[in-house]
Each structure stands twice: as structure tokens, then as C-alpha cells.
Design a protein around this motif. Sequence first.
Motif, PDB file in Angstrom:
ATOM      1  N   ASP A   1       0.720  -1.164  -0.065  1.00 43.73           N
ATOM      2  CA  ASP A   1      -0.067  -0.122   0.165  1.00 43.73           C
ATOM      3  C   ASP A   1       0.961   1.257   0.091  1.00 43.73           C
ATOM      4  N   ALA A   2       2.123   1.191   0.836  1.00 40.53           N
ATOM      5  CA  ALA A   2       2.867   2.376   1.063  1.00 40.53           C
ATOM      6  C   ALA A   2       3.568   2.709  -0.369  1.00 40.53           C
ATOM      7  N   ALA A   3       4.043   1.552  -0.933  1.00 39.69           N
ATOM      8  CA  ALA A   3       4.871   1.362  -2.283  1.00 39.69           C
ATOM      9  C   ALA A   3       3.884   2.297  -3.281  1.00 39.69           C
ATOM     10  N   ARG A   4       2.727   1.774  -3.360  1.00 37.86           N
ATOM     11  CA  ARG A   4       1.823   2.280  -4.495  1.00 37.86           C
ATOM     12  C   ARG A   4       1.489   3.855  -4.220  1.00 37.86           C
ATOM     13  N   GLU A   5       1.209   4.114  -3.014  1.00 35.31           N
ATOM     14  CA  GLU A   5       1.073   5.487  -2.618  1.00 35.31           C
ATOM     15  C   GLU A   5       2.256   6.422  -2.930  1.00 35.31           C
TER      16      GLU A   5
ATOM     17  N   HIS B   1       5.487  10.073  -5.800  1.00 33.94           N
ATOM     18  CA  HIS B   1       6.942  10.611  -6.045  1.00 33.94           C
ATOM     19  C   HIS B   1       7.394   9.928  -7.498  1.00 33.94           C
ATOM     20  N   GLY B   2       6.729   9.081  -8.130  1.00 35.55           N
ATOM     21  CA  GLY B   2       7.183   8.435  -9.269  1.00 35.55           C
ATOM     22  C   GLY B   2       8.311   7.560  -8.961  1.00 35.55           C
ATOM     23  N   PRO B   3       8.998   6.875 -10.132  1.00 37.39           N
ATOM     24  CA  PRO B   3      10.171   5.945  -9.816  1.00 37.39           C
ATOM     25  C   PRO B   3      11.227   6.197  -8.883  1.00 37.39           C
ATOM     26  N   ASP B   4      11.233   7.545  -8.509  1.00 38.93           N
ATOM     27  CA  ASP B   4      12.284   8.143  -7.600  1.00 38.93           C
ATOM     28  C   ASP B   4      11.943   7.878  -5.992  1.00 38.93           C
ATOM     29  N   ALA B   5      10.897   7.259  -6.028  1.00 40.80           N
ATOM     30  CA  ALA B   5      10.292   7.084  -4.478  1.00 40.80           C
ATOM     31  C   ALA B   5      11.410   5.912  -3.652  1.00 40.80           C
ATOM     32  N   GLY B   6      11.738   6.414  -2.825  1.00 39.04           N
ATOM     33  CA  GLY B   6      12.962   5.848  -2.128  1.00 39.04           C
ATOM     34  C   GLY B   6      12.535   4.473  -1.182  1.00 39.04           C
ATOM     35  N   MET B   7      13.505   3.555  -1.079  1.00 36.89           N
ATOM     36  CA  MET B   7      12.802   2.520  -0.028  1.00 36.89           C
ATOM     37  C   MET B   7      12.684   2.795   1.033  1.00 36.89           C
TER      38      MET B   7
ATOM     39  N   GLU C   1      11.842   5.728   2.279  1.00 32.75           N
ATOM     40  CA  GLU C   1      10.466   6.631   2.308  1.00 32.75           C
ATOM     41  C   GLU C   1       9.258   5.523   2.316  1.00 32.75           C
ATOM     42  N   ILE C   2       9.354   4.531   1.525  1.00 34.59           N
ATOM     43  CA  ILE C   2       8.440   3.520   1.362  1.00 34.59           C
ATOM     44  C   ILE C   2       8.102   2.891   2.572  1.00 34.59           C
ATOM     45  N   ALA C   3       9.467   2.610   3.412  1.00 31.13           N
ATOM     46  CA  ALA C   3       9.433   1.707   4.732  1.00 31.13           C
ATOM     47  C   ALA C   3       8.750   2.713   5.732  1.00 31.13           C
ATOM     48  N   ALA C   4       9.086   4.057   5.846  1.00 32.44           N
ATOM     49  CA  ALA C   4       8.572   5.082   6.591  1.00 32.44           C
ATOM     50  C   ALA C   4       7.015   5.222   6.494  1.00 32.44           C
ATOM     51  N   ALA C   5       6.825   5.226   5.226  1.00 33.19           N
ATOM     52  CA  ALA C   5       5.137   5.345   5.000  1.00 33.19           C
ATOM     53  C   ALA C   5       4.499   4.086   5.524  1.00 33.19           C
ATOM     54  N   ALA C   6       5.188   3.020   5.262  1.00 31.07           N
ATOM     55  CA  ALA C   6       4.343   1.757   5.837  1.00 31.07           C
ATOM     56  C   ALA C   6       4.419   1.425   7.218  1.00 31.07           C
ATOM     57  N   GLY C   7       5.185   2.214   7.787  1.00 28.79           N
ATOM     58  CA  GLY C   7       5.363   1.871   9.462  1.00 28.79           C
ATOM     59  C   GLY C   7       6.185   0.706   9.557  1.00 28.79           C
ATOM     60  N   VAL C   8       7.246   0.427   8.765  1.00 33.33           N
ATOM     61  CA  VAL C   8       7.857  -0.797   9.058  1.00 33.33           C
ATOM     62  C   VAL C   8       9.421  -0.404   9.024  1.00 33.33           C
ATOM     63  N   ALA C   9      10.370  -1.263   9.510  1.00 38.33           N
ATOM     64  CA  ALA C   9      11.665  -1.037   9.468  1.00 38.33           C
ATOM     65  C   ALA C   9      12.222  -1.125   8.136  1.00 38.33           C
ATOM     66  N   VAL C  10      13.464  -0.614   7.576  1.00 41.22           N
ATOM     67  CA  VAL C  10      13.885  -0.676   6.363  1.00 41.22           C
ATOM     68  C   VAL C  10      14.052  -2.275   5.934  1.00 41.22           C
ATOM     69  N   GLY C  11      14.684  -3.003   7.081  1.00 42.35           N
ATOM     70  CA  GLY C  11      14.994  -4.266   7.024  1.00 42.35           C
ATOM     71  C   GLY C  11      13.860  -5.287   6.771  1.00 42.35           C
ATOM     72  N   THR C  12      12.848  -4.868   7.196  1.00 40.46           N
ATOM     73  CA  THR C  12      11.433  -5.697   7.012  1.00 40.46           C
ATOM     74  C   THR C  12      11.193  -5.464   5.627  1.00 40.46           C
TER      75      THR C  12
END
Length: 192
Positions: A20-24, A29-35, A37-48
Motif C-alpha cells: 500500500d505504501a509503495a503504491r502511494e 513521487h514516481g520511480p524516484d520514491a526511495g525504499m 521513504e516507502i518503509a517509513a510510510a508503511a510504518g516498518v523498518a527498512v530491514g523488514t
Amino acid sequence: MTQARAPRADAVRNRKKILDAAREQITLHGPDAGMDEIAAAAGVAVGTLYRHFPNKTDLVSAVIAEYLRHVAEVAEAARERAASGSRAMDEITGFLAYVIEATATNRAVKAAAHTLGADLAVGDAEARAGAALATLIQAGQADGDIHQDVTVDDIYLLFNTAPTDQPPATRTRWLALVLTGLTTHTRSTQAY
């Protein structure tokens, strides 16, 4: 032989939040959306995030696959409604309107997929949607509502030419215009 365990409930929830966060984020932000930022928007750790999706290409591929599965489900539901007595032409019209609007909102995700070279292999989703559409087209032809030469490929051609980068009013107008190419009836002034 060892049987595979079902994923834990928290892993399933995390995967959904990430998708859901990746889609949003990709839509914003288009293809430049960072991993990160996606993790933060999802409320999970980057490792997750990386445990579920080793790279952005895998993540974008999963978002597209989820979208295509949903389109197949919508097509199958339309087929079922037609089998229960709804007019096939009404169901095709509703399906086209849904896909055009859904594609318009997922346009950035699709652009990211092409930019990143994500695998757009659609698996059984395209076959499922195609089978449902073929049944709807045949029913519409039997009702006398759809030209006899209309095929599933024609519907896919319409999707590929839809003005998904235009405002909703333009998309609605486009749909009303292209429906005249499918139907045996004259054009209505009704907006779909």
C-alpha cells in the motif's frame, strides 16, 4: 518432505502495508520514491521491507501483480453478475470505467515499472480477466448489444489507448465515445 509453513499474521500485515505504501509513494513521487521513504510510510523498518522485497524492482512488480489480480477479480465479478441476469453491455461498460480509473491512479506505478525494468509478467491474472471478458462479450453479442466482430483484444486495445493521464471528465467522455464502437446501439448522451 517438509511442508511449507503459512506466513505469520504479522508478516502478512507488513507485506500489505508495504505494498500500500509503495503504491502511494510511487504515485506521489514516481520511480524516484526511495525504499527508506516507502518503509517509513508503511510504518516498518527498512530491514523488514528488504526481507519482503530485496529491491525496488521486486516491490514494483508485486504492486503491479496485485493490481492485475484485482482487475481479474473485478472482471470475474462482472461475468457473475451477467450470468445472474445483469446486461452484459452494462457490465462491460462498468468494467471499462473501473479499469480506466484504476489505471489512471496507478499510472505512476506502471511508469516506475517500465523505468525500473520490472517484470510485468501477468501470470494467470490476464487469462482470468480475458476469459471473463470473452464470456461477457459473447453474452452481449447474444443480447444484440455488441457487434459480432468485437473481441477481447479489442477491449485490451481500448485500455492501451485510454487517456489515463487526462482529467476524469475527459476519461468519461472518451469512454462514452469508444463505447459506440462496441455497441450496436446509437450513442447516448448519458455519461458513464
